[in-house]
Scaffold this motif. Sequence first.
Motif, PDB file in Angstrom:
ATOM      1  N   GLU A  13      34.713 -26.387   6.945  1.00  0.00           N
ATOM      2  CA  GLU A  13      33.598 -27.097   7.577  1.00  0.00           C
ATOM      3  C   GLU A  13      32.263 -26.710   6.960  1.00  0.00           C
ATOM      4  O   GLU A  13      31.339 -27.516   6.898  1.00  0.00           O
ATOM      5  N   ASP A  14      32.154 -25.474   6.484  1.00  0.00           N
ATOM      6  CA  ASP A  14      30.923 -25.041   5.828  1.00  0.00           C
ATOM      7  C   ASP A  14      30.595 -25.893   4.604  1.00  0.00           C
ATOM      8  O   ASP A  14      29.430 -26.030   4.233  1.00  0.00           O
ATOM      9  N   HIS A  15      31.628 -26.458   3.978  1.00  0.00           N
ATOM     10  CA  HIS A  15      31.440 -27.168   2.712  1.00  0.00           C
ATOM     11  C   HIS A  15      31.854 -28.639   2.781  1.00  0.00           C
ATOM     12  O   HIS A  15      31.842 -29.318   1.766  1.00  0.00           O
ATOM     13  N   ARG A  16      32.190 -29.125   3.962  1.00  0.00           N
ATOM     14  CA  ARG A  16      32.676 -30.502   4.077  1.00  0.00           C
ATOM     15  C   ARG A  16      31.650 -31.513   3.554  1.00  0.00           C
ATOM     16  O   ARG A  16      31.998 -32.463   2.868  1.00  0.00           O
ATOM     17  N   ARG A  17      30.389 -31.311   3.875  1.00  0.00           N
ATOM     18  CA  ARG A  17      29.356 -32.248   3.431  1.00  0.00           C
ATOM     19  C   ARG A  17      29.311 -32.333   1.912  1.00  0.00           C
ATOM     20  O   ARG A  17      29.241 -33.421   1.333  1.00  0.00           O
ATOM     21  N   LEU A  42      44.181 -30.754   3.931  1.00  0.00           N
ATOM     22  CA  LEU A  42      45.606 -30.489   4.158  1.00  0.00           C
ATOM     23  C   LEU A  42      46.134 -29.442   3.187  1.00  0.00           C
ATOM     24  O   LEU A  42      46.930 -28.559   3.562  1.00  0.00           O
ATOM     25  N   ARG A  43      45.685 -29.498   1.951  1.00  0.00           N
ATOM     26  CA  ARG A  43      46.122 -28.520   0.957  1.00  0.00           C
ATOM     27  C   ARG A  43      45.452 -27.164   1.182  1.00  0.00           C
ATOM     28  O   ARG A  43      46.047 -26.111   0.964  1.00  0.00           O
ATOM     29  N   TRP A  44      44.188 -27.213   1.619  1.00  0.00           N
ATOM     30  CA  TRP A  44      43.431 -25.982   1.829  1.00  0.00           C
ATOM     31  C   TRP A  44      44.069 -25.102   2.905  1.00  0.00           C
ATOM     32  O   TRP A  44      44.033 -23.868   2.827  1.00  0.00           O
ATOM     33  N   GLN A  45      44.676 -25.711   3.899  1.00  0.00           N
ATOM     34  CA  GLN A  45      45.299 -24.943   4.983  1.00  0.00           C
ATOM     35  C   GLN A  45      46.410 -24.024   4.489  1.00  0.00           C
ATOM     36  O   GLN A  45      46.736 -23.030   5.141  1.00  0.00           O
ATOM     37  N   LYS A  46      46.979 -24.344   3.325  1.00  0.00           N
ATOM     38  CA  LYS A  46      48.102 -23.566   2.794  1.00  0.00           C
ATOM     39  C   LYS A  46      47.657 -22.525   1.768  1.00  0.00           C
ATOM     40  O   LYS A  46      48.481 -21.809   1.203  1.00  0.00           O
ATOM     41  N   VAL A  47      46.350 -22.462   1.510  1.00  0.00           N
ATOM     42  CA  VAL A  47      45.829 -21.557   0.488  1.00  0.00           C
ATOM     43  C   VAL A  47      45.658 -20.153   1.064  1.00  0.00           C
ATOM     44  O   VAL A  47      45.222 -19.973   2.201  1.00  0.00           O
ATOM     45  N   ASP A  48      45.995 -19.147   0.250  1.00  0.00           N
ATOM     46  CA  ASP A  48      45.766 -17.743   0.612  1.00  0.00           C
ATOM     47  C   ASP A  48      44.288 -17.433   0.384  1.00  0.00           C
ATOM     48  O   ASP A  48      43.826 -17.326  -0.754  1.00  0.00           O
ATOM     49  N   ASP A  54      35.542 -17.832  -4.522  1.00  0.00           N
ATOM     50  CA  ASP A  54      34.404 -18.672  -4.145  1.00  0.00           C
ATOM     51  C   ASP A  54      34.934 -19.947  -3.494  1.00  0.00           C
ATOM     52  O   ASP A  54      35.305 -20.896  -4.185  1.00  0.00           O
ATOM     53  N   PRO A  55      34.991 -19.983  -2.142  1.00  0.00           N
ATOM     54  CA  PRO A  55      35.552 -21.157  -1.461  1.00  0.00           C
ATOM     55  C   PRO A  55      34.870 -22.464  -1.850  1.00  0.00           C
ATOM     56  O   PRO A  55      35.528 -23.494  -2.002  1.00  0.00           O
ATOM     57  N   ARG A  56      33.538 -22.464  -2.015  1.00  0.00           N
ATOM     58  CA  ARG A  56      32.822 -23.680  -2.359  1.00  0.00           C
ATOM     59  C   ARG A  56      33.299 -24.234  -3.697  1.00  0.00           C
ATOM     60  O   ARG A  56      33.625 -25.423  -3.818  1.00  0.00           O
ATOM     61  N   ALA A  57      33.340 -23.383  -4.710  1.00  0.00           N
ATOM     62  CA  ALA A  57      33.771 -23.820  -6.034  1.00  0.00           C
ATOM     63  C   ALA A  57      35.236 -24.272  -5.996  1.00  0.00           C
ATOM     64  O   ALA A  57      35.603 -25.282  -6.606  1.00  0.00           O
ATOM     65  N   TYR A  58      36.067 -23.530  -5.270  1.00  0.00           N
ATOM     66  CA  TYR A  58      37.485 -23.874  -5.178  1.00  0.00           C
ATOM     67  C   TYR A  58      37.662 -25.248  -4.551  1.00  0.00           C
ATOM     68  O   TYR A  58      38.412 -26.092  -5.056  1.00  0.00           O
ATOM     69  N   LEU A  59      36.955 -25.492  -3.439  1.00  0.00           N
ATOM     70  CA  LEU A  59      37.095 -26.751  -2.724  1.00  0.00           C
ATOM     71  C   LEU A  59      36.514 -27.916  -3.512  1.00  0.00           C
ATOM     72  O   LEU A  59      37.075 -29.014  -3.510  1.00  0.00           O
ATOM     73  N   LEU A  60      35.381 -27.700  -4.185  1.00  0.00           N
ATOM     74  CA  LEU A  60      34.803 -28.768  -5.004  1.00  0.00           C
ATOM     75  C   LEU A  60      35.755 -29.155  -6.135  1.00  0.00           C
ATOM     76  O   LEU A  60      35.919 -30.337  -6.450  1.00  0.00           O
ATOM     77  N   ALA A  61      36.384 -28.148  -6.732  1.00  0.00           N
ATOM     78  CA  ALA A  61      37.359 -28.431  -7.785  1.00  0.00           C
ATOM     79  C   ALA A  61      38.535 -29.222  -7.220  1.00  0.00           C
ATOM     80  O   ALA A  61      39.003 -30.203  -7.813  1.00  0.00           O
ATOM     81  N   ALA A  62      39.001 -28.809  -6.036  1.00  0.00           N
ATOM     82  CA  ALA A  62      40.165 -29.466  -5.432  1.00  0.00           C
ATOM     83  C   ALA A  62      39.864 -30.910  -5.058  1.00  0.00           C
ATOM     84  O   ALA A  62      40.661 -31.820  -5.322  1.00  0.00           O
ATOM     85  N   VAL A  63      38.703 -31.163  -4.452  1.00  0.00           N
ATOM     86  CA  VAL A  63      38.392 -32.533  -4.024  1.00  0.00           C
ATOM     87  C   VAL A  63      38.131 -33.426  -5.240  1.00  0.00           C
ATOM     88  O   VAL A  63      38.446 -34.633  -5.216  1.00  0.00           O
ATOM     89  N   THR A  64      37.594 -32.855  -6.305  1.00  0.00           N
ATOM     90  CA  THR A  64      37.361 -33.647  -7.513  1.00  0.00           C
ATOM     91  C   THR A  64      38.678 -34.034  -8.174  1.00  0.00           C
ATOM     92  O   THR A  64      38.838 -35.172  -8.637  1.00  0.00           O
TER      93      THR A  64
END
Length: 294
Positions: A13-17, A42-48, A54-64
């Motif tokens: 939620e911190d990075h959803r926007r 859905l994929r993030w829920q399974k991540v260790d 860096d959650p922000r960088a990880y999530l931006l990479a994943a959504v891209t």
Amino acid sequence: MDSTRTEHQDAFEDHRRALLGAAYRVLGTVADSEDAVQETWLRWQKVDLAAVRDPRAYLLAAVTRTALNIVRSRDRRREEYIGPWLPEPVSTDVAADPGRAAEVADEISLALLVVLESLSPLERAAFVLREVFALPYPEVADTLERSEVSVRQLVSRARAHVRERTPRHPADASTHRALTTAFLEAAEGRTPLAELVEVLSPEVVLTTDAGGRAKAALRPIRGIGKVLPFIAGVLAKPEVEALSWAIHEVNGRPALVGHEGTRVDCVVWIEADGAVTTRIDMVRNPEKLGAVRL
């Protein structure tokens, strides 16, 4: 809800926007962007989380990556799309729903989305990750599964293309509204259409996107000598004469909205260099007007 799920959710939620903003810049449609964000969740829920620096960088990479997969699938559908394709407008004024899409779209002009759409998907993704979100080149390279040298070339080409397609002297807010008002007055018949000559570039380009769902030009129309007669012809059609027109804020800027009662028929936005309109874009595809509010 267990503590692990709460930790995942809080980080997401911190990075959803930012994630929705990245997806919307790559995809240009709200529904596809929200799908990309949902799949990333859905994929993030399974991540260790202990393994994520860096959650922000990880999530931006994943959504891209997810957005690129959607682009590739959509490109196959795009081959069957009738006429030009334009991005999906989103209402951002006080009448808009206070949802995340409106919050994000307020920062992303439709003019920029049109330019980004002219890039290749990889150029677009590289540009968004590097120029908008400032991810380091090595992380962008990992995301796109390209070498760092290749990614630097992608970003350089994209940057040059965006610079080429961006007005040298972008209109300020008051000028942009004044130009939009001139189009409103012409659409309503309050001023002669010929007066638009004063605010149109000789090389103005008009693009209409209806996706075969409404009447529109199948190719961009170039030059004031062709654009003005086309506008006159459109305004003379009975179904267009029946429309009411108003200026609403769309993607953070004034745009012309044609509607019949509560049904939105079209959204028209302009791009200007100084006090002269260089582009006119119109969306009439009803599938792209769901995020526009009256």
